[in-house]
Write an enzyme that holds these catalytic residues in place. Structure first.
Site, short mmCIF file in Angstrom:
data_model
loop_
_atom_site.label_atom_id
_atom_site.label_comp_id
_atom_site.label_asym_id
_atom_site.label_seq_id
_atom_site.Cartn_x
_atom_site.Cartn_y
_atom_site.Cartn_z
N LYS A 155 -1.22 -16.15 0.70
CA LYS A 155 -1.50 -15.64 -0.76
C LYS A 155 -0.28 -15.47 -1.56
CE LYS A 155 -4.50 -12.67 1.10
NZ LYS A 155 -4.47 -12.94 2.43
N ILE A 156 0.57 -14.64 -1.11
CA ILE A 156 1.75 -13.97 -1.90
C ILE A 156 2.67 -15.45 -2.04
CG2 ILE A 156 3.82 -12.73 -2.02
CD1 ILE A 156 2.25 -10.48 -0.62
N ARG A 236 8.15 -7.12 5.44
CA ARG A 236 8.26 -5.83 6.32
C ARG A 236 9.62 -5.87 6.99
NH1 ARG A 236 4.36 -4.30 4.15
NH2 ARG A 236 2.21 -3.55 4.98
N ASP A 260 13.12 -5.50 -0.19
CA ASP A 260 12.09 -4.17 -0.87
C ASP A 260 11.52 -3.51 0.47
OD1 ASP A 260 10.72 -2.98 -2.81
OD2 ASP A 260 8.80 -3.92 -2.01
N GLU A 265 12.27 2.49 7.33
CA GLU A 265 12.31 2.79 5.85
C GLU A 265 11.41 4.31 6.30
OE1 GLU A 265 10.24 -0.50 4.25
OE2 GLU A 265 8.25 0.50 4.28
N HIS A 297 10.20 -0.20 -1.15
CA HIS A 297 9.01 -0.80 -0.97
C HIS A 297 7.91 -0.71 -2.14
CE1 HIS A 297 6.22 -1.70 2.77
NE2 HIS A 297 5.65 -2.24 1.59
N GLN A 298 8.34 -1.19 -3.12
CA GLN A 298 7.60 -1.11 -4.63
C GLN A 298 7.31 -2.41 -5.23
OE1 GLN A 298 11.52 -0.12 -7.16
NE2 GLN A 298 10.22 -1.45 -8.36
P1 NAI Z 1 -1.40 -13.73 3.94
O1 NAI Z 1 -2.08 -13.28 5.23
O2 NAI Z 1 -2.15 -14.43 3.15
O3 NAI Z 1 -0.16 -14.87 4.45
C1 NAI Z 1 0.54 -14.76 5.49
C2 NAI Z 1 0.64 -16.09 6.02
O4 NAI Z 1 1.93 -16.05 6.90
C3 NAI Z 1 -0.41 -17.04 6.52
O5 NAI Z 1 -0.27 -18.20 5.84
C4 NAI Z 1 -0.07 -17.27 8.03
O6 NAI Z 1 -0.33 -18.36 8.57
C5 NAI Z 1 1.37 -17.10 8.05
N1 NAI Z 1 1.99 -16.61 9.39
C6 NAI Z 1 1.42 -15.96 10.19
N2 NAI Z 1 2.37 -15.85 11.42
C7 NAI Z 1 3.08 -16.54 11.23
C8 NAI Z 1 4.51 -17.07 11.88
N3 NAI Z 1 4.54 -16.48 13.04
N4 NAI Z 1 5.35 -17.86 11.26
C9 NAI Z 1 5.37 -18.28 9.99
N5 NAI Z 1 4.14 -18.01 9.12
C10 NAI Z 1 3.28 -17.07 9.75
O7 NAI Z 1 -0.65 -12.49 3.55
P2 NAI Z 1 0.00 -12.24 2.34
O8 NAI Z 1 -0.83 -11.55 1.35
O9 NAI Z 1 1.00 -13.23 1.71
O10 NAI Z 1 1.19 -11.14 2.47
C11 NAI Z 1 2.38 -11.47 3.40
C12 NAI Z 1 2.96 -10.20 3.82
O11 NAI Z 1 3.50 -9.47 2.74
C13 NAI Z 1 2.17 -9.34 4.42
O12 NAI Z 1 1.88 -9.47 5.88
C14 NAI Z 1 2.63 -7.94 4.31
O13 NAI Z 1 3.62 -7.66 5.49
C15 NAI Z 1 3.69 -8.30 3.18
N6 NAI Z 1 3.29 -7.40 2.01
C16 NAI Z 1 4.40 -6.48 1.42
C17 NAI Z 1 4.17 -5.79 0.32
C18 NAI Z 1 4.98 -5.06 -0.73
O14 NAI Z 1 4.80 -4.30 -1.46
N7 NAI Z 1 6.48 -5.11 -0.24
C19 NAI Z 1 2.66 -5.60 -0.47
C20 NAI Z 1 1.81 -6.81 0.25
C21 NAI Z 1 2.16 -7.28 1.30
#
Ligand code: NAI
Length: 332
Positions: A155-156, A236, A260, A265, A297-298
């Site tokens: 998604k991101i 992460r 971030d 952390e 982490h913002q």
């Molecule tokens: P999402 O679940 O929509 O996308 C994650 C993607 O990673 C999926 O397409 C999945 O197939 C892929 N994936 C899974 N394992 C993999 C691997 N071994 N190699 C390559 N791709 C792989 O998640 P979204 O919403 O895009 O978030 C991604 C990450 O961002 C979260 O897991 C979270 O850790 C982090 N995050 C950080 C935030 C912050 O404030 N810094 C806030 C929200 C999320």
């Protein structure tokens, strides 16, 4: 009787957004500044739900205690759930999360880190404040025409792709389950990791933290990258082996890093530690690097995201209260 929520890791902005949203739900929320850990878990006595954030230590021992206290639900008010022992929770206590609160917030922040590092805005601001108006050391590059490599295309990353597509960048992505349709629409080249490492001027991490992705950025992968590569991590901290990153920065193989998140952390992020020396040497070294922008982490932290977090979390609690299936359950 309203369900009781023990709300850990609470800050004034959490309380403001949850209190406003809870006006429509009427739960009994107790706010605690502490992280959930074995030491603080007694605060959850008498609660039906614990609401936790990214730095909670929700291991098997903590889960045993929560089950003993009769807590029925662990509600993570974040997307990642790597800090919860799902095996220990399975069949004993439910776990929900907020799968998406604002992919825009995080994607836009990743762009902010890229631009800040590329155009050295963080350095320029400090200089002009001190009356230094020279440009030496501030040279950047056009984003247009450069190659960005995204690890994870969820998604991101998809929001980020739309923005970077607008910049006219060449976009490569690696994902375990790539969305080829989307990739085609935005001209994304779906590649393997080695191709991504060999070509990307900027690498941005958007996969979850799993045993396979832990330390995906390490000495071996860094050696495969272009000299001067920029690394952005809004995923992460443990996606990166920080010692190896620092070595890469020291040898100039890595040109810059926008972080971030950080491996360790918990001790620092979201706290004011400005009265003391930083005891974590790795963090101190990162902070001393002129080509590192490190934030606490913002990336998620926008008005819209906070509102969505509160609504989704309290909806999950309502589902518990009404005995309905959860919309956002995390399965062990
Ligand atoms: P999402 O679940 O929509 O996308 C994650 C993607 O990673 C999926 O397409 C999945 O197939 C892929 N994936 C899974 N394992 C993999 C691997 N071994 N190699 C390559 N791709 C792989 O998640 P979204 O919403 O895009 O978030 C991604 C990450 O961002 C979260 O897991 C979270 O850790 C982090 N995050 C950080 C935030 C912050 O404030 N810094 C806030 C929200 C999320």
């Amino acid at each position: 009787m309203a369900l009781k929520i023990a709300f850990f890791d609470s800050h004034s902005y959490d309380e403001t957004s949850f209190a406003a949203t809870n006006a429509d739900y009427g739960f009994d929320i107790q706010y605690y500044k502490e992280h959930l850990s074995l030491k603080t878990v007694p605060l959850a006595k008498g609660a039906d739900v614990v609401c936790i954030f990214v730095n909670a230590e929700c291991n098997a021992q903590v889960i045993d205690k929560l089950v003993e206290y009769g807590v029925k639900l662990i509600a993570l008010r974040c997307a990642g759930f790597n800090n919860v022992d799902l095996k220990a929770a399975k069949g004993r206590i439910d776990v929900v999360h907020v799968p998406a609160y604002s992919p825009y917030a995080v994607a836009e922040y990743a762009v902010a880190l890229m631009l800040s590092l590329n155009r050295k805005i963080y350095r320029a601001v400090n200089r002009t404040r001190e009356g230094n108006f020279r440009l030496k050391g501030l040279l950047g590059f056009d984003m247009n025409g450069r190659t960005v490599g995204l690890i994870g295309m969820g998604k991101i990353a998809k929001v980020l792709i739309k923005i970077l597509h607008g910049f006219g960048m060449r976009i490569m992505a690696y994902d375990l389950y790539p969305d080829h349709e989307f990739a085609k629409q935005y001209g994304v080249e779906v590649v393997d990791l080695n191709t991504l490492y060999a070509n990307a001027d900027i690498i941005s991490l958007h996969c979850p933290l799993t045993p396979e992705t832990k330390h995906i950025i390490n000495a071996e992968s860094i050696a495969k990258m272009k000299k001067g590569v920029m690394i952005i991590n809004t995923g992460r901290g443990q996606l990166i082996n920080t010692e190896d990153l620092i070595e890469g920065l020291r040898t100039h193989h890595i040109g810059s890093a926008g972080l971030d998140v950080y491996e360790e952390e918990k001790e620092y992020f979201y706290e004011d530690r400005s009265d003391n020396m930083i005891k974590d040497d790795v963090l101190a070294r990162l902070l001393s690097a002129p080509n590192v922008v490190l934030t606490s982490h913002q990336a998620f932290f926008t008005e819209e995201a906070l509102h969505n977090i509160a609504t989704t979390t309290l909806n999950s609690v309502r589902e518990l209260a009404e005995g309905k299936p959860y919309s956002h359950q995390v399965q062990g």
